[in-house]
Design a protein around this motif. Sequence first.
Motif, PDB file in Angstrom:
ATOM      1  N   ASP A  96       0.830  -1.204   0.000  1.00 41.89           N
ATOM      2  CA  ASP A  96       0.000   0.000   0.000  1.00 41.89           C
ATOM      3  C   ASP A  96       0.867   1.258   0.000  1.00 41.89           C
ATOM      4  O   ASP A  96       0.555   2.242  -0.672  1.00 41.89           O
ATOM      5  CB  ASP A  96      -0.926   0.008   1.215  1.00 41.89           C
ATOM      6  N   HIS A  97       1.958   1.225   0.761  1.00 37.77           N
ATOM      7  CA  HIS A  97       2.869   2.377   0.801  1.00 37.77           C
ATOM      8  C   HIS A  97       3.611   2.523  -0.524  1.00 37.77           C
ATOM      9  O   HIS A  97       3.848   3.652  -0.987  1.00 37.77           O
ATOM     10  CB  HIS A  97       3.871   2.214   1.954  1.00 37.77           C
ATOM     11  N   LEU A  98       3.984   1.401  -1.143  1.00 43.06           N
ATOM     12  CA  LEU A  98       4.690   1.468  -2.420  1.00 43.06           C
ATOM     13  C   LEU A  98       3.784   2.041  -3.518  1.00 43.06           C
ATOM     14  O   LEU A  98       4.228   2.846  -4.346  1.00 43.06           O
ATOM     15  CB  LEU A  98       5.170   0.069  -2.821  1.00 43.06           C
ATOM     16  N   ARG A  99       2.509   1.633  -3.509  1.00 43.95           N
ATOM     17  CA  ARG A  99       1.584   2.158  -4.516  1.00 43.95           C
ATOM     18  C   ARG A  99       1.436   3.672  -4.377  1.00 43.95           C
ATOM     19  O   ARG A  99       1.390   4.396  -5.379  1.00 43.95           O
ATOM     20  CB  ARG A  99       0.219   1.479  -4.387  1.00 43.95           C
ATOM     21  N   LEU A 100       1.353   4.143  -3.138  1.00 41.39           N
ATOM     22  CA  LEU A 100       1.249   5.578  -2.905  1.00 41.39           C
ATOM     23  C   LEU A 100       2.515   6.299  -3.358  1.00 41.39           C
ATOM     24  O   LEU A 100       2.459   7.382  -3.974  1.00 41.39           O
ATOM     25  CB  LEU A 100       0.992   5.841  -1.419  1.00 41.39           C
ATOM     26  N   LEU A 101       3.674   5.690  -3.087  1.00 43.20           N
ATOM     27  CA  LEU A 101       4.952   6.277  -3.502  1.00 43.20           C
ATOM     28  C   LEU A 101       5.027   6.389  -5.023  1.00 43.20           C
ATOM     29  O   LEU A 101       5.388   7.446  -5.565  1.00 43.20           O
ATOM     30  CB  LEU A 101       6.110   5.413  -2.976  1.00 43.20           C
ATOM     31  N   ARG A 152       2.636   9.133  -6.447  1.00 41.73           N
ATOM     32  CA  ARG A 152       2.972  10.525  -6.167  1.00 41.73           C
ATOM     33  C   ARG A 152       4.310  10.947  -6.771  1.00 41.73           C
ATOM     34  O   ARG A 152       4.479  12.086  -7.163  1.00 41.73           O
ATOM     35  CB  ARG A 152       2.994  10.762  -4.652  1.00 41.73           C
ATOM     36  N   LEU A 153       5.267  10.037  -6.845  1.00 39.02           N
ATOM     37  CA  LEU A 153       6.611  10.409  -7.296  1.00 39.02           C
ATOM     38  C   LEU A 153       7.029   9.742  -8.596  1.00 39.02           C
ATOM     39  O   LEU A 153       8.114  10.008  -9.100  1.00 39.02           O
ATOM     40  CB  LEU A 153       7.643  10.070  -6.199  1.00 39.02           C
ATOM     41  N   GLY A 154       6.176   8.872  -9.135  1.00 45.07           N
ATOM     42  CA  GLY A 154       6.554   8.132 -10.340  1.00 45.07           C
ATOM     43  C   GLY A 154       6.538   8.995 -11.592  1.00 45.07           C
ATOM     44  O   GLY A 154       5.801   9.977 -11.685  1.00 45.07           O
ATOM     45  N   GLU A 207      -2.479   7.239  -9.946  1.00 49.68           N
ATOM     46  CA  GLU A 207      -3.130   7.110  -8.653  1.00 49.68           C
ATOM     47  C   GLU A 207      -2.873   5.703  -8.119  1.00 49.68           C
ATOM     48  O   GLU A 207      -2.572   4.786  -8.897  1.00 49.68           O
ATOM     49  CB  GLU A 207      -4.629   7.398  -8.756  1.00 49.68           C
ATOM     50  N   PRO A 208      -2.963   5.499  -6.809  1.00 49.28           N
ATOM     51  CA  PRO A 208      -2.574   4.199  -6.231  1.00 49.28           C
ATOM     52  C   PRO A 208      -3.256   2.994  -6.854  1.00 49.28           C
ATOM     53  O   PRO A 208      -2.625   1.954  -7.046  1.00 49.28           O
ATOM     54  CB  PRO A 208      -2.961   4.367  -4.754  1.00 49.28           C
ATOM     55  N   HIS A 215      -4.980  -6.045  -7.584  1.00 48.45           N
ATOM     56  CA  HIS A 215      -6.281  -6.398  -7.018  1.00 48.45           C
ATOM     57  C   HIS A 215      -7.405  -5.619  -7.691  1.00 48.45           C
ATOM     58  O   HIS A 215      -8.567  -6.017  -7.617  1.00 48.45           O
ATOM     59  CB  HIS A 215      -6.322  -6.083  -5.514  1.00 48.45           C
ATOM     60  N   ASN A 216      -7.072  -4.487  -8.296  1.00 48.14           N
ATOM     61  CA  ASN A 216      -8.072  -3.574  -8.840  1.00 48.14           C
ATOM     62  C   ASN A 216      -8.152  -3.721 -10.356  1.00 48.14           C
ATOM     63  O   ASN A 216      -7.113  -3.709 -11.028  1.00 48.14           O
ATOM     64  CB  ASN A 216      -7.687  -2.134  -8.472  1.00 48.14           C
ATOM     65  N   PRO A 217      -9.361  -3.869 -10.930  1.00 45.63           N
ATOM     66  CA  PRO A 217      -9.454  -3.995 -12.394  1.00 45.63           C
ATOM     67  C   PRO A 217      -8.837  -2.808 -13.127  1.00 45.63           C
ATOM     68  O   PRO A 217      -8.398  -2.956 -14.267  1.00 45.63           O
ATOM     69  CB  PRO A 217     -10.979  -4.062 -12.640  1.00 45.63           C
ATOM     70  N   PHE A 218      -8.795  -1.639 -12.474  1.00 43.16           N
ATOM     71  CA  PHE A 218      -8.235  -0.455 -13.108  1.00 43.16           C
ATOM     72  C   PHE A 218      -6.741  -0.609 -13.366  1.00 43.16           C
ATOM     73  O   PHE A 218      -6.201  -0.069 -14.321  1.00 43.16           O
ATOM     74  CB  PHE A 218      -8.493   0.762 -12.204  1.00 43.16           C
ATOM     75  N   GLY A 219      -6.052  -1.385 -12.499  1.00 42.32           N
ATOM     76  CA  GLY A 219      -4.604  -1.527 -12.640  1.00 42.32           C
ATOM     77  C   GLY A 219      -4.145  -2.934 -12.959  1.00 42.32           C
ATOM     78  O   GLY A 219      -2.967  -3.156 -13.238  1.00 42.32           O
ATOM     79  N   ALA A 220      -5.057  -3.893 -12.933  1.00 42.69           N
ATOM     80  CA  ALA A 220      -4.674  -5.281 -13.171  1.00 42.69           C
ATOM     81  C   ALA A 220      -4.361  -5.509 -14.645  1.00 42.69           C
ATOM     82  O   ALA A 220      -4.903  -4.849 -15.525  1.00 42.69           O
ATOM     83  CB  ALA A 220      -5.799  -6.223 -12.729  1.00 42.69           C
TER      84      ALA A 220
END
Length: 301
Positions: A107-112, A115-117, A261-262, A268-273
């Motif tokens: 969860d922290h890596l997704r946020l990182l 925001r910074l990618g 966005e995360p 787990h999310n269809p938006f990013g899977a």
Amino acid sequence: MNDAIRIRGAREHNLRGVDVDVLHGSLTVITGVSGSGKSSLAFDTLYQEGQRRFMESLSPYARQFLGQMEKPKVDHVEGLSPTLCIDQKTVNRNPRSTVGTVTEIFDHLRLLWARLGTPHCPLCDRAIARRSPGDIADALLAAHEGQRAVLLAPVVRDRKGEYRKELDQWRREGWLRVRIDGQLRSLDEEIVLERYEKHTLELVVDRLVLVRDDRARVLEAIERAVGLAEGVCAALVGEVWALHAVERACPEHGVSIPELEPRLFSFHNPFGACPTCDGLGSQQKIDPDLIVPDTERTLRD
């Protein structure tokens, strides 16, 4: 840099002044009879000291919400970094469960990353740059000259809700059609959406034939869609749907990347899977060579 974690004088619970070195970069297994102090060494000494040091590295403001951790009964521990602990439990058979998800560090890596990618084009690996509505119009005209197109403003993308207020507002503003989950609908009809299901709502900004003599109309529709959908628009040409972003697009290939966005980094999310394996990392397929090992023989043989 230390090549090992050095524990000296561990006395938690039934440990009696244990000295041990745990090598870095290796898998270390602690074995012993029941009650010999395996958990006391791994969890109550090694993990607790690593966690305590991590807590002390935080600001006083953050520490007041986390409470204090007692120092384990040990003379000293050297070469120890902040640690993660996965407690004993039954085997999780979910293929999407990883060390990252179990420990919640994912969860922290997704946020990182969100925001910074820096997004890159998957075709040429070039950093994604800003693209103007005019660039999008020229790309559409070059790729689909003479074809009918529907220009859309994706105002809601893969979100749960009924959106009754939004639909009513668009109706009052004079919009005629909306594309909901891939289906074109008239705003004059009764539209009822499932509250707890995810929906994608795209306002139909214009329906036209893509010709260079009508570039001004194409550009106007794209600018309007971009304004409504916070920097993105979509084009439906036949059965082909494509998303275009003014902020994040490859200048050479025209590949658009949605806003980071995360959920975009979550399998787990269809938006990013991954659309091919649905985030599982593997596919089950039939191997024809295993079914028919000898292609020279008939089915009867």
